[in-house]
Scaffold this motif. Structure first.
Motif, PDB file in Angstrom:
ATOM      1  N   LEU A 179       3.770 -20.287   3.812  1.00 31.58           N
ATOM      2  CA  LEU A 179       2.537 -19.674   4.321  1.00 31.58           C
ATOM      3  C   LEU A 179       1.330 -20.595   4.266  1.00 31.58           C
ATOM      4  N   LEU A 180       1.508 -21.811   3.775  1.00 34.49           N
ATOM      5  CA  LEU A 180       0.356 -22.703   3.597  1.00 34.49           C
ATOM      6  C   LEU A 180      -0.433 -22.890   4.883  1.00 34.49           C
ATOM      7  N   ASP A 181       0.238 -23.213   5.980  1.00 36.17           N
ATOM      8  CA  ASP A 181      -0.464 -23.511   7.231  1.00 36.17           C
ATOM      9  C   ASP A 181      -1.192 -22.285   7.785  1.00 36.17           C
ATOM     10  N   VAL A 182      -0.535 -21.135   7.750  1.00 39.40           N
ATOM     11  CA  VAL A 182      -1.167 -19.940   8.308  1.00 39.40           C
ATOM     12  C   VAL A 182      -2.297 -19.449   7.417  1.00 39.40           C
ATOM     13  N   THR A 256       3.610  -8.518   1.498  1.00 38.36           N
ATOM     14  CA  THR A 256       4.599  -9.373   0.851  1.00 38.36           C
ATOM     15  C   THR A 256       5.403 -10.148   1.884  1.00 38.36           C
ATOM     16  N   PHE A 257       5.694 -11.401   1.538  1.00 39.97           N
ATOM     17  CA  PHE A 257       6.480 -12.269   2.412  1.00 39.97           C
ATOM     18  C   PHE A 257       7.897 -12.387   1.865  1.00 39.97           C
ATOM     19  N   ARG A 258       8.851 -11.857   2.605  1.00 37.99           N
ATOM     20  CA  ARG A 258      10.270 -11.934   2.256  1.00 37.99           C
ATOM     21  C   ARG A 258      10.535 -11.463   0.829  1.00 37.99           C
ATOM     22  N   ASP A 268       5.897  -5.660   4.147  1.00 40.48           N
ATOM     23  CA  ASP A 268       6.707  -6.867   4.052  1.00 40.48           C
ATOM     24  C   ASP A 268       6.937  -7.481   5.437  1.00 40.48           C
ATOM     25  N   PHE A 269       6.954  -8.818   5.492  1.00 47.95           N
ATOM     26  CA  PHE A 269       7.206  -9.520   6.758  1.00 47.95           C
ATOM     27  C   PHE A 269       7.952 -10.817   6.477  1.00 47.95           C
ATOM     28  N   ASP A 270       8.604 -11.379   7.500  1.00 44.62           N
ATOM     29  CA  ASP A 270       9.391 -12.588   7.279  1.00 44.62           C
ATOM     30  C   ASP A 270       9.055 -13.738   8.215  1.00 44.62           C
ATOM     31  N   ASP A 271       8.101 -13.547   9.103  1.00 39.59           N
ATOM     32  CA  ASP A 271       7.682 -14.586  10.042  1.00 39.59           C
ATOM     33  C   ASP A 271       6.227 -14.944   9.748  1.00 39.59           C
ATOM     34  N   PRO A 272       5.940 -16.172   9.313  1.00 40.28           N
ATOM     35  CA  PRO A 272       4.566 -16.549   8.966  1.00 40.28           C
ATOM     36  C   PRO A 272       3.541 -16.235  10.050  1.00 40.28           C
ATOM     37  N   SER A 273       3.936 -16.296  11.305  1.00 42.10           N
ATOM     38  CA  SER A 273       2.984 -16.051  12.392  1.00 42.10           C
ATOM     39  C   SER A 273       2.484 -14.605  12.420  1.00 42.10           C
ATOM     40  N   LEU A 274       3.172 -13.725  11.712  1.00 42.15           N
ATOM     41  CA  LEU A 274       2.777 -12.311  11.676  1.00 42.15           C
ATOM     42  C   LEU A 274       1.704 -12.022  10.632  1.00 42.15           C
ATOM     43  N   LEU A 279      -2.243  -8.489   7.684  1.00 49.17           N
ATOM     44  CA  LEU A 279      -3.508  -8.305   6.968  1.00 49.17           C
ATOM     45  C   LEU A 279      -4.355  -7.210   7.613  1.00 49.17           C
ATOM     46  N   GLU A 280      -4.344  -7.149   8.927  1.00 48.19           N
ATOM     47  CA  GLU A 280      -5.073  -6.080   9.616  1.00 48.19           C
ATOM     48  C   GLU A 280      -4.558  -4.713   9.173  1.00 48.19           C
ATOM     49  N   ARG A 281      -3.239  -4.578   9.050  1.00 44.09           N
ATOM     50  CA  ARG A 281      -2.662  -3.307   8.610  1.00 44.09           C
ATOM     51  C   ARG A 281      -3.059  -2.988   7.171  1.00 44.09           C
ATOM     52  N   ALA A 282      -3.104  -4.008   6.339  1.00 36.39           N
ATOM     53  CA  ALA A 282      -3.449  -3.791   4.934  1.00 36.39           C
ATOM     54  C   ALA A 282      -4.893  -3.334   4.760  1.00 36.39           C
ATOM     55  N   PHE A 283      -5.784  -3.872   5.585  1.00 39.61           N
ATOM     56  CA  PHE A 283      -7.199  -3.494   5.467  1.00 39.61           C
ATOM     57  C   PHE A 283      -7.505  -2.156   6.146  1.00 39.61           C
ATOM     58  N   ALA A 284      -6.512  -1.566   6.785  1.00 38.61           N
ATOM     59  CA  ALA A 284      -6.659  -0.222   7.366  1.00 38.61           C
ATOM     60  C   ALA A 284      -5.415   0.591   7.007  1.00 38.61           C
ATOM     61  N   PRO A 285      -5.186   0.856   5.718  1.00 37.73           N
ATOM     62  CA  PRO A 285      -3.938   1.488   5.278  1.00 37.73           C
ATOM     63  C   PRO A 285      -3.796   2.920   5.796  1.00 37.73           C
ATOM     64  N   THR A 286      -2.591   3.266   6.173  1.00 35.52           N
ATOM     65  CA  THR A 286      -2.298   4.629   6.602  1.00 35.52           C
ATOM     66  C   THR A 286      -2.225   5.549   5.385  1.00 35.52           C
ATOM     67  N   LEU A 287      -2.273   6.837   5.619  1.00 31.28           N
ATOM     68  CA  LEU A 287      -2.130   7.815   4.535  1.00 31.28           C
ATOM     69  C   LEU A 287      -0.764   7.665   3.879  1.00 31.28           C
ATOM     70  N   GLU A 288       0.255   7.411   4.680  1.00 34.16           N
ATOM     71  CA  GLU A 288       1.601   7.244   4.135  1.00 34.16           C
ATOM     72  C   GLU A 288       1.663   6.062   3.172  1.00 34.16           C
ATOM     73  N   LEU A 289       1.017   4.958   3.542  1.00 29.38           N
ATOM     74  CA  LEU A 289       0.993   3.790   2.666  1.00 29.38           C
ATOM     75  C   LEU A 289       0.225   4.089   1.386  1.00 29.38           C
ATOM     76  N   GLN A 290      -0.903   4.768   1.495  1.00 32.58           N
ATOM     77  CA  GLN A 290      -1.694   5.101   0.314  1.00 32.58           C
ATOM     78  C   GLN A 290      -0.901   5.988  -0.642  1.00 32.58           C
ATOM     79  N   GLN A 291      -0.143   6.922  -0.110  1.00 33.06           N
ATOM     80  CA  GLN A 291       0.674   7.797  -0.949  1.00 33.06           C
ATOM     81  C   GLN A 291       1.790   7.014  -1.636  1.00 33.06           C
ATOM     82  N   ALA A 292       2.375   6.060  -0.915  1.00 35.78           N
ATOM     83  CA  ALA A 292       3.430   5.232  -1.503  1.00 35.78           C
ATOM     84  C   ALA A 292       2.875   4.350  -2.621  1.00 35.78           C
TER      85      ALA A 292
END
Length: 350
Positions: A179-182, A256-258, A268-274, A279-292
């Motif tokens: 992830l260094l470059d991205v 998390t990466f891999r 979780d994701f496995d492609d650095p380009s994603l 991060l956009e998803r993390a800064f706008a968490p869904t209710l389902e994610l908050q409950q988890a």
């Protein structure tokens, strides 16, 4: 009654685990001594903790030895108390990882229900150690007044959101090389502020490359500042490091990466380009994610009062007072490990 206690560590990452416990012991009027070996050799806890060596540790005859390693010098007197050096992040099988019983400890102070039940089952079978759920001393500062330390670390961000990056040293699991470059591109963009760190065992050249990202949009911090950084950050980017679980205790989103064992509370994701999209998803968490996040935090560490260290001391006193039942003798099968510890530390006395 004032007594002497010994704090034991073999890696630098144990310091933030032991420091809150040292403060609790000092507040109770006890003598606090620390013996650090191997990767922690040369490190120190702030005064009035007294740093000592092997001979002094033996002569001290402490009431208890608190270890943030997966082993402890059994030839030192006193109850041997396991504090754990991290959460169970499933890097290895239970038999080789978090739930491996080495026959060295008298008391396991577990972090939450997710670890308490398995260790209680092991204790019932083995009979030579006790288990008390106390919470983890390392996380006490997450829920106490930190004197403005987190706000100070966050100050260079201004009004920008803050991302923390942490990575394990295990080569096959580490996100740092991938992830260094991205991350560098995200830092250069400057719309978020980055708090960067690496596990102390990561290669020196990797440290150098991440330190080169420091500037108006990022800083690099050391292991001893980990809890402060966790308080300061809004989102964590990591891999299979136990820092993921520490961060989630605050009910904050993690990317998390891999991850070796991804769960509903992780993005979780496995492609650095994603990374930007994650991060956009993390800064706008869904209710389902908050409950988890909440469900997982309650399972691994439900304590939010900043007093786990005090519970560790109470559990230790209960053990020493016979309130946790009579323990069996340690199994003879541990003799080889005990011999290896003596050899490793160079001690052949009584």
């Amino acid at each position: 009654m004032m007594a002497d206690y010994l704090l034991f560590a073999s890696e630098r990452y144990a310091l933030p685990i032991l420091q809150p416990l040292a403060q609790a012991l000092q507040a109770a009027g006890h003598g606090v001594h620390a013996w650090f070996v191997d990767g922690a050799a040369g490190a120190a806890l702030p005064p009035p903790v007294r740093m000592i060596g092997l001979r002094e540790a033996v002569a001290l005859r402490p009431r208890a030895v608190f270890s943030a390693a997966n082993w402890v010098p059994t030839f030192v007197t006193g109850a041997k108390v396991q504090l754990f050096h991290g959460f169970n992040v499933e890097k290895r099988s239970d038999q080789r990882g978090h739930f491996r019983v080495r026959g060295l400890f008298d008391l396991y102070c577990t972090q939450g229900p997710a670890t308490t039940a398995p260790f209680q089952a092991l204790a019932a079978q083995a009979g030579h150690f006790a288990v008390v759920e106390t919470g983890w001393p390392k996380l006490d500062p997450l829920f106490r007044d930190d004197g403005g330390a987190a706000a100070h670390m966050r100050a260079p961000a201004g009004t920008r959101p803050v991302v923390m990056f942490a990575s394990t040293f295990t080569e096959r699991l580490s996100a740092a090389p991938h992830l260094l470059d991205v991350i560098a591109a995200e830092v250069a963009r400057g719309d978020r502020y980055w708090l960067l760190t690496l596990h102390p065992k990561c290669p020196p050249e990797l440290f150098q490359r991440y330190r080169s990202l420091v500037g108006p949009n990022a800083t690099f911090f050391e292991t001893e500042q980990l809890v402060t950084a966790q308080r300061a950050a809004d989102v964590l980017l990591a891999d299979t490091t136990s820092v993921v679980s520490e961060f989630v205790v605050q009910r904050k989103p993690v990317v998390t990466f891999r991850n070796r064992a991804p769960k509903p509370h992780m993005l979780d994701f496995d492609d650095p380009s994603l990374l930007p999209a994650m991060l956009e998803r993390a800064f706008a968490p869904t209710l389902e994610l908050q409950q988890a996040l909440t469900a997982y935090a309650d399972a691994i560490h439900p304590y939010r009062d900043g007093r786990s260290s005090e519970r560790v001391l109470a559990a230790t006193e209960a053990l020493l007072g016979g309130e946790l039942g009579r323990l069996r003798r340690k199994p003879l099968s541990t003799w080889l490990r005990r011999l290896q510890i003596r050899q490793q530390l160079g001690y052949w006395g009584p």
